[in-house]
Design a protein around this motif. Structure first.
Motif, PDB file in Angstrom:
ATOM      1  N   TYR A 242      11.537  21.362  15.879  1.00  0.00           N
ATOM      2  CA  TYR A 242      12.441  22.398  16.381  1.00  0.00           C
ATOM      3  C   TYR A 242      13.589  22.660  15.414  1.00  0.00           C
ATOM      4  O   TYR A 242      13.910  23.807  15.097  1.00  0.00           O
ATOM      5  CB  TYR A 242      12.978  21.993  17.750  1.00  0.00           C
ATOM      6  CG  TYR A 242      13.935  23.006  18.336  1.00  0.00           C
ATOM      7  CD1 TYR A 242      13.459  24.168  18.937  1.00  0.00           C
ATOM      8  CD2 TYR A 242      15.310  22.803  18.276  1.00  0.00           C
ATOM      9  CE1 TYR A 242      14.327  25.104  19.467  1.00  0.00           C
ATOM     10  CE2 TYR A 242      16.195  23.737  18.794  1.00  0.00           C
ATOM     11  CZ  TYR A 242      15.703  24.886  19.396  1.00  0.00           C
ATOM     12  OH  TYR A 242      16.572  25.814  19.907  1.00  0.00           O
ATOM     13  N   PHE A 243      14.216  21.600  14.924  1.00  0.00           N
ATOM     14  CA  PHE A 243      15.369  21.773  14.045  1.00  0.00           C
ATOM     15  C   PHE A 243      14.974  22.139  12.611  1.00  0.00           C
ATOM     16  O   PHE A 243      15.824  22.523  11.809  1.00  0.00           O
ATOM     17  CB  PHE A 243      16.242  20.516  14.051  1.00  0.00           C
ATOM     18  CG  PHE A 243      17.106  20.405  15.271  1.00  0.00           C
ATOM     19  CD1 PHE A 243      18.233  21.199  15.415  1.00  0.00           C
ATOM     20  CD2 PHE A 243      16.778  19.522  16.292  1.00  0.00           C
ATOM     21  CE1 PHE A 243      19.023  21.106  16.544  1.00  0.00           C
ATOM     22  CE2 PHE A 243      17.555  19.427  17.429  1.00  0.00           C
ATOM     23  CZ  PHE A 243      18.688  20.231  17.558  1.00  0.00           C
ATOM     24  N   GLU A 244      13.689  22.022  12.307  1.00  0.00           N
ATOM     25  CA  GLU A 244      13.213  22.490  11.007  1.00  0.00           C
ATOM     26  C   GLU A 244      13.254  24.008  10.938  1.00  0.00           C
ATOM     27  O   GLU A 244      13.356  24.601   9.859  1.00  0.00           O
ATOM     28  CB  GLU A 244      11.798  21.970  10.755  1.00  0.00           C
ATOM     29  CG  GLU A 244      11.301  22.204   9.337  1.00  0.00           C
ATOM     30  CD  GLU A 244       9.956  21.552   9.084  1.00  0.00           C
ATOM     31  OE1 GLU A 244       9.212  22.054   8.223  1.00  0.00           O
ATOM     32  OE2 GLU A 244       9.645  20.543   9.762  1.00  0.00           O
ATOM     33  N   GLY A 245      13.181  24.632  12.125  1.00  0.00           N
ATOM     34  CA  GLY A 245      13.292  26.081  12.199  1.00  0.00           C
ATOM     35  C   GLY A 245      12.041  26.806  11.763  1.00  0.00           C
ATOM     36  O   GLY A 245      11.028  26.190  11.414  1.00  0.00           O
ATOM     37  N   GLY A 246      12.099  28.107  11.755  1.00  0.00           N
ATOM     38  CA  GLY A 246      10.987  28.924  11.305  1.00  0.00           C
ATOM     39  C   GLY A 246       9.726  28.701  12.111  1.00  0.00           C
ATOM     40  O   GLY A 246       9.753  28.561  13.333  1.00  0.00           O
ATOM     41  N   ALA A 247       8.594  28.652  11.412  1.00  0.00           N
ATOM     42  CA  ALA A 247       7.295  28.483  12.059  1.00  0.00           C
ATOM     43  C   ALA A 247       7.209  27.156  12.816  1.00  0.00           C
ATOM     44  O   ALA A 247       6.579  27.085  13.875  1.00  0.00           O
ATOM     45  CB  ALA A 247       6.183  28.569  11.018  1.00  0.00           C
ATOM     46  N   SER A 248       7.848  26.115  12.285  1.00  0.00           N
ATOM     47  CA  SER A 248       7.801  24.798  12.927  1.00  0.00           C
ATOM     48  C   SER A 248       8.445  24.834  14.309  1.00  0.00           C
ATOM     49  O   SER A 248       7.937  24.233  15.266  1.00  0.00           O
ATOM     50  CB  SER A 248       8.498  23.758  12.049  1.00  0.00           C
ATOM     51  OG  SER A 248       7.809  23.593  10.827  1.00  0.00           O
ATOM     52  N   ALA A 249       9.572  25.536  14.428  1.00  0.00           N
ATOM     53  CA  ALA A 249      10.247  25.656  15.714  1.00  0.00           C
ATOM     54  C   ALA A 249       9.387  26.419  16.718  1.00  0.00           C
ATOM     55  O   ALA A 249       9.317  26.070  17.903  1.00  0.00           O
ATOM     56  CB  ALA A 249      11.598  26.350  15.533  1.00  0.00           C
ATOM     57  N   VAL A 250       8.708  27.463  16.226  1.00  0.00           N
ATOM     58  CA  VAL A 250       7.816  28.234  17.083  1.00  0.00           C
ATOM     59  C   VAL A 250       6.669  27.354  17.578  1.00  0.00           C
ATOM     60  O   VAL A 250       6.295  27.383  18.758  1.00  0.00           O
ATOM     61  CB  VAL A 250       7.263  29.461  16.328  1.00  0.00           C
ATOM     62  CG1 VAL A 250       6.203  30.174  17.172  1.00  0.00           C
ATOM     63  CG2 VAL A 250       8.384  30.414  15.972  1.00  0.00           C
ATOM     64  N   VAL A 251       6.106  26.561  16.669  1.00  0.00           N
ATOM     65  CA  VAL A 251       5.006  25.658  17.022  1.00  0.00           C
ATOM     66  C   VAL A 251       5.450  24.659  18.087  1.00  0.00           C
ATOM     67  O   VAL A 251       4.718  24.393  19.055  1.00  0.00           O
ATOM     68  CB  VAL A 251       4.492  24.914  15.771  1.00  0.00           C
ATOM     69  CG1 VAL A 251       3.575  23.750  16.169  1.00  0.00           C
ATOM     70  CG2 VAL A 251       3.748  25.875  14.854  1.00  0.00           C
TER      71      VAL A 251
END
Length: 323
Positions: A242-251
């Motif tokens: 989540y805190f990585e942001g971008g696509a990772s947060a969406v995942v």
């Protein structure tokens, strides 16, 4: 397309299907079972009679080699060209996690069988069906320190196999749910937990006459600690995404809230696999009581939770990419 437990066609194609999830489960189970057997043997075996091992050790000596062989069989079949699998045993690329894993398993698997021969030495000498194994058993017995060396190598290899099951996925950098350093630790911990559960089950079913209640209580403590350690690892996994942001947060959001994968995670992985064992330990098995029915139930839900965790990570990782 290879699907499992319902269609995922509305999401994306599954390139790593259910045999991979089962292989990762069985490899982790084998590693965990071996670690548990060795811990019990080193700490609680009967000093007055070294030829009779505790039920939990005998269980591990059976579970570990069988499960790793079944898992490898599934992996070979999933390669698509099972008759050509020997090439991965000849050509190594130590820049590849897969190749390193193959080398590791090439050492671990025969050592797991040697451990079984050591543990079942008495049965091998007694029953004619095991005659072919007697020369190996006698050779090991003639070099007593060799047995201890085999056990030490096995313990290190088992840890390596348990971690490797997570590294195999985390090396795929294009899949956010897999590409995290938490995954190898999580898979090692959950594999250890499933190993405890499997050894208890096989020990109670096949070697009831050798059951040592103190060993069972010891394993229940280890299992509870492993389960309690899994919860923060899973939390860190998703918080990190989540805190990585971008696509990772969406995942992270999709994997926890979307469709039947969210149900599998919250009900299967968390509810059945982690919360239920904690509740059983806090009530029916309070102070690690020896109550066979509840111990079996505890082992079954732990194994179920670990299987669902592997399935969830393998499938949700491919379905939810943040695209």
């Amino acid at each position: 397309m290879n699907n499992m437990w319902g269609s995922v066609a509305q999401y994306s194609e599954i390139y790593w299907p259910w045999p991979i999830a089962v292989y990762l489960f069985l490899a982790g189970l084998s590693a965990g079972s071996m670690m548990v057997a060795l811990l019990v043997k080193w700490n609680y075996h009967k000093q007055e009679n070294d030829t009779i091992w505790d039920a939990m050790v005998k269980a591990g000596a059976i579970v570990a080699p069988i499960t790793i062989c079944v898992g490898l069989g599934l992996l070979v079949l999933d390669l698509g060209k099972p008759l050509s699998f020997y090439w991965i045993l000849i050509k190594y690329n130590f820049g590849s996690v897969m190749s390193i894993g193959v080398a590791l398993l090439l050492v671990y698997t025969p050592f797991a069988f040697l451990f079984a021969i050591i543990i079942f030495e008495k049965e091998i000498e007694k029953y004619p069906i095991f005659a072919i194994l007697r020369p190996v058993s006698r050779f090991i017995r003639s070099f007593a320190p060799l047995a201890k060396t085999i056990e030490t190598v096995l313990f290190v290899m088992a840890i390596g196999v348990g971690i490797y099951t997570g590294f195999l996925l985390s090396a795929v950098y294009k899949i956010p749910l897999w590409n995290t350093p938490i995954l190898p630790i999580l898979f090692l911990t959950s594999g250890f937990s499933s190993g405890v559960a499997a050894n208890i089950l096989v020990g109670l079913v096949c070697f009831k006459h050798l059951i040592n209640k103190e060993n069972v209580k010891y394993l229940l403590v280890l299992d509870l600690r492993a389960v309690l350690f899994e919860l923060p690892l899973i939390a860190i996994l998703f918080i990190g995404l989540y805190f990585e942001g971008g696509a990772s947060a969406v995942v992270a959001k999709q994997a926890l809230t979307t469709g039947h994968y969210a149900i599998i995670f919250w009900v299967g992985v968390i509810g059945i696999g982690l919360v239920t064992p904690i509740l059983i330990a806090a009530t029916a098995l309070k102070n690690h009581a020896y109550r066979v029915g509840y111990i079996i139930a505890n082992s079954l839900v732990v194994i179920c939770g670990v299987i669902l965790l592997r399935y969830y990570i393998v499938y949700a990782g491919q379905v939810f990419t943040g695209a």
